[in-house]
Design an enzyme around this catalytic site. Structure first.
Site, PDB file in Angstrom:
ATOM      1  CB  THR A   1     -10.229  -8.800  -0.026  1.00 28.58           C
ATOM      2  OG1 THR A   1     -11.597  -8.655  -0.459  1.00 28.58           O
ATOM      3  CG2 THR A   1     -10.144  -9.996   0.915  1.00 28.58           C
ATOM      4  CD  GLU A   2     -13.014  -3.793   1.123  1.00 27.45           C
ATOM      5  OE1 GLU A   2     -14.187  -3.758   1.492  1.00 27.45           O
ATOM      6  OE2 GLU A   2     -12.104  -4.368   1.775  1.00 27.45           O
ATOM      7  CB  VAL A   3      -5.688  -3.041  -0.240  1.00 31.96           C
ATOM      8  CG1 VAL A   3      -6.079  -1.979   0.769  1.00 31.96           C
ATOM      9  CG2 VAL A   3      -5.429  -4.379   0.430  1.00 31.96           C
TER      10      VAL A   3
ATOM     11  CG  PHE B   1     -12.704  -0.179  -3.500  1.00 36.74           C
ATOM     12  CD1 PHE B   1     -12.822   1.139  -3.904  1.00 36.74           C
ATOM     13  CD2 PHE B   1     -13.789  -0.781  -2.882  1.00 36.74           C
ATOM     14  CE1 PHE B   1     -13.982   1.850  -3.686  1.00 36.74           C
ATOM     15  CE2 PHE B   1     -14.954  -0.074  -2.658  1.00 36.74           C
ATOM     16  CZ  PHE B   1     -15.053   1.235  -3.053  1.00 36.74           C
TER      17      PHE B   1
END
Length: 258
Positions: free
Chosen positions: A134-136, A140
């Site tokens: 889920t970084e985006v 991130f």
């Protein structure tokens, strides 16, 4: 204070357990360091043939710890490189470990927690487990884990799940070829133990080690170079305005308008 990582051995199976249930086993520098040490211990333990990685509590690992995220906002580039290299050391320790590592995923495995499961050789999960990089969504990038993910799923799937940051259940993870088995929560302990015992009893330890080495050293001969690039990208992104905006919004529980 109770250990963040528990280590036990029975029937030649080492069990390494994430033990921050109150924090949903979120990753922070100390947990990453303790995990790395536990895997190194298992590699050197003559009584161990197979390793099981699992977690106490409702989540396998919910990603990065909130206090850790707050600290990242104030890190210098050099501190971010050093921090990234700690995570890289954990991932490569598991990936190149001369023994088989089985992940037992119960509950959420999100962001860094999903990356941790991805590195393992064999992955069991319960139907209720959720996965996601889920970084985006917080500005991130899943830099390090992308180097390993591409060896498990094809480029089309990798782009879909890394670019959207969506979460998905175990059944979908199985379709993506990300995990190996979906097992009911009531049975997963037994199924993982049976699988680990079958490796211990039916396969040569040396053959397991050499076969794993054969796979890891031939499937991606440029992995180390890719990881070095990913580590630099990771550190650079942490200094971006989007990352700072995303982390601030996440910590303040505010909706992010990109």
């Amino acid at each position: 204070m109770e250990s963040l990582v528990l280590y036990s051995v029975q029937d030649r199976i080492a069990t390494i357990t994430l033990n921050r249930p109150d924090k949903r086993n979120a990753l922070n520098p100390q947990l990453i360091s303790d995990l790395t040490e536990a895997f190194i211990q298992s590699a050197e333990d003559d009584l161990v043939k197979v390793i099981v990685l699992k977690a106490n509590g409702d989540a396998f690992s919910a990603g990065a710890d909130l206090e850790y995220l707050q600290q990242l906002q104030h890190n210098s580039f050099e501190e971010n490189v050093a921090d990234t290299n700690r995570l890289k050391k954990l991932f490569t320790t598991i990936y190149y470990l001369p023994k088989i590592v089985i992940a037992q995923v119960e509950g959420h495995a999100i962001a860094g927690g999903c990356g941790l499961a991805t590195i393992c050789d064999i992955i069991f999960a319960t139907p209720e487990s959720n996965f996601g990089y889920t970084e985006v969504k917080i500005g991130f990038v899943p830099a390090l884990v992308s180097c390993f993910l591409m060896q498990k799923v094809n480029e089309t799937v990798a782009k879909e799940i890394l670019l959207t940051g969506k979460t998905f259940d175990a059944a979908q993870a199985l379709k993506y070829n990300l995990i190996n088995f979906v097992t009911n929560s009531a049975d997963i302990d037994q199924k993982v133990t049976e699988f680990a015992l079958s490796l211990c009893r039916e396969s040569s330890g040396n053959s397991l080690m050499v076969t794993k080495q054969l796979i890891t050293q031939t499937i991606n001969p440029t992995l180390e170079r890719s990881l070095e690039t990913a580590a630099q990208i990771n550190a650079l992104v942490r200094d971006s305005n989007d990352f700072k905006k995303g982390i601030a919004s996440f910590l303040n529980k505010e909706k992010i308008n990109w």
